[in-house]
Every structure is written in structure tokens, then in C-alpha cells.
Design an enzyme around this catalytic site. Structure first.
Site, PDB file in Angstrom:
ATOM      1  N   CYS A   1       8.426   3.770   4.910  1.00 44.87           N
ATOM      2  CA  CYS A   1       8.650   2.401   4.326  1.00 44.87           C
ATOM      3  C   CYS A   1      10.113   2.333   3.638  1.00 44.87           C
ATOM      4  O   CYS A   1      11.224   1.832   4.035  1.00 44.87           O
ATOM      5  CB  CYS A   1       7.747   1.831   3.162  1.00 44.87           C
ATOM      6  SG  CYS A   1       6.565   1.405   4.293  1.00 44.87           S
TER       7      CYS A   1
ATOM      8  N   LEU B   1       1.012  -1.330   0.104  1.00 39.42           N
ATOM      9  CA  LEU B   1      -0.134   0.014   0.024  1.00 39.42           C
ATOM     10  C   LEU B   1       0.874   1.121   0.064  1.00 39.42           C
ATOM     11  O   LEU B   1       1.907   1.393   0.604  1.00 39.42           O
ATOM     12  CB  LEU B   1      -0.877   0.025   1.288  1.00 39.42           C
ATOM     13  CG  LEU B   1      -1.599  -1.206   1.463  1.00 39.42           C
ATOM     14  CD1 LEU B   1      -2.456  -0.924   2.813  1.00 39.42           C
ATOM     15  CD2 LEU B   1      -2.600  -1.566   0.455  1.00 39.42           C
TER      16      LEU B   1
ATOM     17  N   ARG C   1       7.049  10.975   8.787  1.00 38.87           N
ATOM     18  CA  ARG C   1       8.163  10.182   8.973  1.00 38.87           C
ATOM     19  C   ARG C   1       9.138  10.455   7.969  1.00 38.87           C
ATOM     20  O   ARG C   1       8.810  10.060   6.732  1.00 38.87           O
ATOM     21  CB  ARG C   1       7.693   8.941   9.301  1.00 38.87           C
ATOM     22  CG  ARG C   1       7.188   8.414  10.369  1.00 38.87           C
ATOM     23  CD  ARG C   1       6.783   7.105  10.759  1.00 38.87           C
ATOM     24  NE  ARG C   1       5.250   6.877  10.090  1.00 38.87           N
ATOM     25  CZ  ARG C   1       4.819   5.734   9.980  1.00 38.87           C
ATOM     26  NH1 ARG C   1       5.158   4.704  10.640  1.00 38.87           N
ATOM     27  NH2 ARG C   1       3.383   5.666   9.487  1.00 38.87           N
TER      28      ARG C   1
HETATM   29  C1  UDX Z   1       5.996   2.934  -0.489  1.00 41.20           C
HETATM   30  C2  UDX Z   1       5.853   2.013  -1.642  1.00 41.20           C
HETATM   31  O1  UDX Z   1       5.428   2.560  -2.635  1.00 41.20           O
HETATM   32  C3  UDX Z   1       4.526   1.084  -1.032  1.00 41.20           C
HETATM   33  O2  UDX Z   1       4.616  -0.161  -2.056  1.00 41.20           O
HETATM   34  C4  UDX Z   1       5.017   0.377   0.108  1.00 41.20           C
HETATM   35  O3  UDX Z   1       4.118  -0.508   0.640  1.00 41.20           O
HETATM   36  C5  UDX Z   1       5.296   1.302   1.216  1.00 41.20           C
HETATM   37  O4  UDX Z   1       6.359   2.460   0.604  1.00 41.20           O
HETATM   38  P1  UDX Z   1       4.921   5.059   0.369  1.00 41.20           P
HETATM   39  O5  UDX Z   1       5.953   5.223   1.529  1.00 41.20           O
HETATM   40  O6  UDX Z   1       3.581   5.382   0.828  1.00 41.20           O
HETATM   41  O7  UDX Z   1       4.599   3.943  -0.395  1.00 41.20           O
HETATM   42  O8  UDX Z   1       5.242   6.301  -0.651  1.00 41.20           O
HETATM   43  P2  UDX Z   1       5.535   6.603  -2.357  1.00 41.20           P
HETATM   44  O9  UDX Z   1       4.384   6.848  -2.895  1.00 41.20           O
HETATM   45  O10 UDX Z   1       6.156   5.349  -2.651  1.00 41.20           O
HETATM   46  O11 UDX Z   1       6.434   7.572  -2.281  1.00 41.20           O
HETATM   47  C6  UDX Z   1       7.861   7.311  -1.393  1.00 41.20           C
HETATM   48  C7  UDX Z   1       8.538   8.429  -1.431  1.00 41.20           C
HETATM   49  O12 UDX Z   1       9.432   8.663  -2.612  1.00 41.20           O
HETATM   50  C8  UDX Z   1       7.971   9.975  -1.332  1.00 41.20           C
HETATM   51  O13 UDX Z   1       8.685  10.836  -0.314  1.00 41.20           O
HETATM   52  C9  UDX Z   1       7.987  10.520  -2.648  1.00 41.20           C
HETATM   53  O14 UDX Z   1       8.061  12.044  -2.752  1.00 41.20           O
HETATM   54  C10 UDX Z   1       9.395   9.936  -3.084  1.00 41.20           C
HETATM   55  N1  UDX Z   1       9.215   9.725  -4.673  1.00 41.20           N
HETATM   56  C11 UDX Z   1       8.397   8.970  -5.176  1.00 41.20           C
HETATM   57  C12 UDX Z   1       9.919  10.651  -5.298  1.00 41.20           C
HETATM   58  O15 UDX Z   1      11.018  11.405  -4.661  1.00 41.20           O
HETATM   59  N2  UDX Z   1      10.096  10.340  -6.727  1.00 41.20           N
HETATM   60  C13 UDX Z   1       9.175   9.538  -7.409  1.00 41.20           C
HETATM   61  O16 UDX Z   1       9.295   9.634  -8.715  1.00 41.20           O
HETATM   62  C14 UDX Z   1       8.416   8.577  -6.640  1.00 41.20           C
END
Ligand code: UDX
Length: 443
Positions: free
Chosen positions: A260, A153, A327
Site C-alpha cells: 500500500c 486493513l 512486496r
Molecule cells: C498500510 C496501512 O496501515 C493500512 O491502513 C492500509 O489499508 C494499507 O497500508 P500495511 O501495508 O499492511 O498497512 O502495513 P503497516 O503496518 O501500515 O506498515 C507499513 C510499513 O511501514 C511496514 O514496512 C512497516 O515496517 C513500516 N513502518 C510502520 C515503519 O517503518 N515504522 C512505523 O512506525 C510503522
């Protein structure tokens, strides 16, 4: 969605993962017995208060009030359900290993039973299933079954991700419990990967580490673009059309955060190290991410010189939009660095202010983007909340003291910013100088 009665389940832990999983299975027709040791949280849930901000979750919980049962008493779940989904926290320890004490407490609390199974949703190191089964054997509970069913998720779209997953991964020992979990997911139209427990555990860690690697990769490309004059947004567009690469997770920015990626990347690195393997690539992924959060500082200094006494507005604080989760948010590092350099920090986040107040010292929180930018020497867009796309950039330029806009997520249009009178600095794209308005140019 199917609403006929389905197998009741237990969910232990009512955080992001637990609550979404519980509400999702309730939507699929199950009665769900949710257990948490936090009595205040359970009381709140029983009174209809959702402890987290997640789009669609409150509605789903409300809609399935009669199927969702909240309690601090584990026996409620044991009595009604065979499958007990475990969704407790596994935060990092100082060594970077995952802290499994909450999971150990759950395992210790299980009775001897031939009728129950633990279904692991929490992210755990590869090998945790084996060690839990060993503990069960040592405690005379060998009849207790075990399934690994990692969650994927994303915060902010967790409800949708539950109901429309890319895939469901189920690792089991070939007994009734794996079948029962597969049956629970059967109303969803998603590929199901049935595999062994260790491989299922690895799928989760490897997936998150790969996505984090993709982000650090594009961030390094962005940094090279800054040296060469290329625009990383164009580069990512060109790369992403290659089917083998894909367009997702190629957005350069000021680093990834959240509950995560930072934790899971370090847990995988540590797991490899503990098993005698030096996972070099992940060291770089982590280091690049840490440095990326700090690069804003040099951009500010390039334009403003010393930051002592300068007013810097932060737009967005959450680690990403559509969540109040702070976080490992890049804003934490940034605001601390800014204050250490003598700047005054003003900040606005549409949802995360309450969480941010617990973690950010010395920051002046304001109630709107407009209030944040007023009188600022520089504005830094930290989180790409949709409402920032609607900002009246001309009004922003007029109410600021300076003209510098640092777009930490490449979210705004550089030309529109420049035309509004702002000096635009993105991540991995050419700087665009403020263009004087026609009226000023004529003077
Ligand atoms: C992530 C995973 O996507 C998910 O499958 C897992 O279960 C939990 O960890 P999440 O932490 O909710 O989910 O956020 P996500 O949307 O994946 O983004 C994570 C971080 O990466 C954010 O800080 C976002 O800003 C950054 N990000 C994401 C980027 O800097 N560039 C991108 O292209 C995508």
C-alpha cells in the site's frame, strides 16, 4: 458478534482485501459470493486452502464455510446480491499512476441493472468513481449505483482491523446503496464517516500518504540523531506523548514497504501532478524511504570495510512481521545491494521464505535464525518478527565469525547485545561497542 441473517453480498477479487472483507461480513451474518478470475485460487478456496498467510483468516473462513461461496462466475454474485464489493488489484504503472485495468474489466462485465451497486474497496485515484459512473452511462447502465468504501486493513492484523475498525468511510450519491452499505457495517462499534464519493477516495489516499510521511519524518530525525548522538527511540517516546502527534508510526527503521504505502504515495503524487499540482512533500517522503533502505550498507562498510566475500545474515525478509508479503520489502533492495557489493547473503524468515524465493536471487535460505547467523561476519535484523526477541544473543555472538549486529528496526536491547559480545548498530541511536565478557577480560 451478531449472527442473524443479513443482506447477502458479492465480493469481486479474493486477495488480501477481498478475502478478509468476505470473511468479515460472513462473521457479521451475510452470505458472501466471492468471485475471482483465477480458477486455481477458487478451486483451492473451495477445497479449504487459503492462498495468503493472515492471522485468524483461515479460522474465520472455516467457521463460515456455509456462508462463503467461491466461484469464477460473476452471475452467482449478481443473482444473490445487490452490493458487489470490488477488491481487485490496482498496482502501479511505470508512470506511478494506478493501473485500473482490473477495475475496468469488472465495470465492463456488469450488466445493465437498477438493482445493483459497485462498492469500491480497491484503492483508486480520486475521480475514479466519477469516471466509472460515466462509463456506466455510456454503456446504458445508468441504473447501476456506485459507493466508495475504502479499506484501511493492515496486513497481519487485517481480521481484527475489519471487526474493530477505527472508522468506516462511505462515500455515495445519497441513494439506497450508501444506506445499504452503512447498514452492513452497523453491527460494528465504529464511527461512520458518510460523505461524497470523491472525498471518500481522498480519505484513503491522504491517510496512507500521511502515515508514510510520518515514517519518513521519523527516519530523517533518526538520521540526524546519528549525527548528533541523540537516541531516536527516546526522541519518539518524548514526541509521541503529545496528543497531537501520538506514539504510533514513529518507529524509525530501514524504510516502509508493503502493497500500500509505496503504491499509494506514488499514486497520490501522480494524481496531484496529473491535476497540475506539484506535491513536493511526497517527493521527499519517497526519496527518504529509498535512501533509508540503503543506509545499512554504509553501516556495514564502516565496520567491515569492503564487503567482498563477507557473509551477511538477514533476519526476516517480509516487509513487516506477521505476513508473508514481500512486496516492496526493504530486504529486496538490501539483498541486491549486498550482492552487488560482493557479499554472500544468507537469510531466514519464519513465514515469507516461499514468497521470498520467487523474488530474491542468489540468496542462501536457511531454516532458522541460528543457522543464518552461523559463521556470519554481520547480522542484519530486517523484520521485527517476535521470535527474534527471544534470540540468545550470547549464542549468536559465539557462532558468528564477526561481531556486528545491525538492528534495522531498533528491536533489540543495545546493552544486552553489547554485553553478549556484539557490536550494536541501530537506526538513529548511538552505536554500542561489543563488551568483552568478564572471562575474556580477565585473560
Ligand atoms: C498500510 C496501512 O496501515 C493500512 O491502513 C492500509 O489499508 C494499507 O497500508 P500495511 O501495508 O499492511 O498497512 O502495513 P503497516 O503496518 O501500515 O506498515 C507499513 C510499513 O511501514 C511496514 O514496512 C512497516 O515496517 C513500516 N513502518 C510502520 C515503519 O517503518 N515504522 C512505523 O512506525 C510503522
Amino acid at each position: 458478534m451478531s449472527t442473524h441473517a443479513r443482506e447477502p453480498i458479492g465480493v469481486i477479487g479474493t486477495g488480501y482485501v477481498g478475502l478478509v472483507t468476505a470473511a468479515g461480513f460472513a462473521e457479521l451474518g451475510s452470505d458472501v459470493y466471492c468471485i475471482d478470475i483465477d480458477a486455481a485460487k477458487i478451486q483451492g478456496l473451495n477445497e479449504g486452502r487459503i492462498p495468503i498467510w493472515e492471522p485468524g483468516l483461515a479460522d474465520l473462513v472455516e467457521r463460515h464455510r456455509d456462508r462463503l461461496h467461491f466461484s469464477t462466475d460473476l452471475s452467482d454474485a449478481l443473482e444473490h446480491a445487490r452490493l458487489l464489493f470490488v477488491a481487485v488489484g490496482t498496482p502501479p504503472t511505470y508512470s506511478g499512476d494506478a493501473d485500473l485495468s482490473a477495475i475496468e474489466a469488472v465495470v465492463a462485465a456488469m450488466p445493465a441493472s437498477d438493482r445493483h451497486a459497485l462498492v469500491m474497496k480497491s484503492t483508486v485515484p480520486c475521480g475514479t468513481g466519477d469516471s466509472i459512473k460515466r462509463t456506466f452511462r455510456e454503456q446504458g447502465k445508468e441504473g447501476f449505483r456506485y459507493v466508495s468504501c475504502p479499506e484501511f486493513l493492515k496486513e497481519g492484523s487485517a481480521v481484527k482491523d475489519f471487526l474493530q475498525p477505527d472508522r468506516v468511510v462511505i462515500g455515495d450519491d445519497g441513494d439506497w446503496a450508501g444506506e445499504a452499505v452503512a447498514e452492513l457495517y452497523s453491527p460494528l462499534d465504529a464511527p461512520v464517516v458518510r460523505t461524497d464519493i470523491k472525498s471518500a477516495e481522498m480519505v484513503k489516499l491522504a491517510s496512507n500518504a500521511f502515515l508514510a510521511t510520518k515514517i519518513s519524518f521519523i527516519n530523517e530525525i533518526a538520521n540526524v540523531c546519528e549525527e548528533t548522538g541523540a537516541d531516536v527511540v527516546e526522541v519518539a517516546r518524548g514526541m509521541g506523548l503529545d496528543d497531537r502527534i501520538g506514539p504510533k508510526f514513529l518507529q524509525a527503521g530501514i524504510g516502509y514497504g508493503g502493497s500500500c504505502f509505496p503504491k499509494d504515495v506514488s499514486a497520490l503524487k501522480q494524481l496531484a501532478g496529473n491535476s497540475g499540482y506539484h506535491f513536493q512533500l511526497l517527493n521527499a517522503v519517497i526519496e527518504v524511504n529509498e535512501l533509508q533502505k540503503r543506509r545499512v550498507m554504509s553501516k556495514l562498510q564502516k565496520h567491515l570495510g569492503s564487503l567482498v566475500g563477507k557473509e551477511v545474515a538477514l533476519l526476516g525478509l517480509a516487509f513487516k512481521p506477521n505476513t508473508d508479503d514481500m512486496r516492496e520489502a526493504s530486504s529486496l533492495v538490501l539483498s541486491a545491494r549486498l550482492q552487488a557489493a560482493g557479499a554472500k547473503v544468507r537469510a531466514y524468515d519464519p513465514v515469507a521464505e516461499a514468497e521470498a524465493r520467487k523474488l530474491l536471487q542468489g540468496v542462501d535460505f536457511v531454516a532458522s535464525a541460528e543457522a543464518a547467523v552461523e559463521g556470519a561476519d554481520a547480522v542484519v535484523l530486517v523484520t521485527e518478527w517476535p521470535e527474534f526477541a527471544e534470540l540468545d544473543l550470547r549464542a549468536v555472538a559465539e557462532s558468528m565469525r564477526g561481531t556486528l549486529l545491525i538492528d534495522g528496526r531498533n528491536f533489540l536491547d543495545p546493552e544486552a547485545a553489547a554485553a553478549a559480545g556484539l557490536a550494536y548498530e541501530g537506526v538513529g541511536r548511538p552505536s554500542v561497542a561489543a563488551r568483552p565478557s568478564i572471562a575474556e577480560a580477565a585473560v
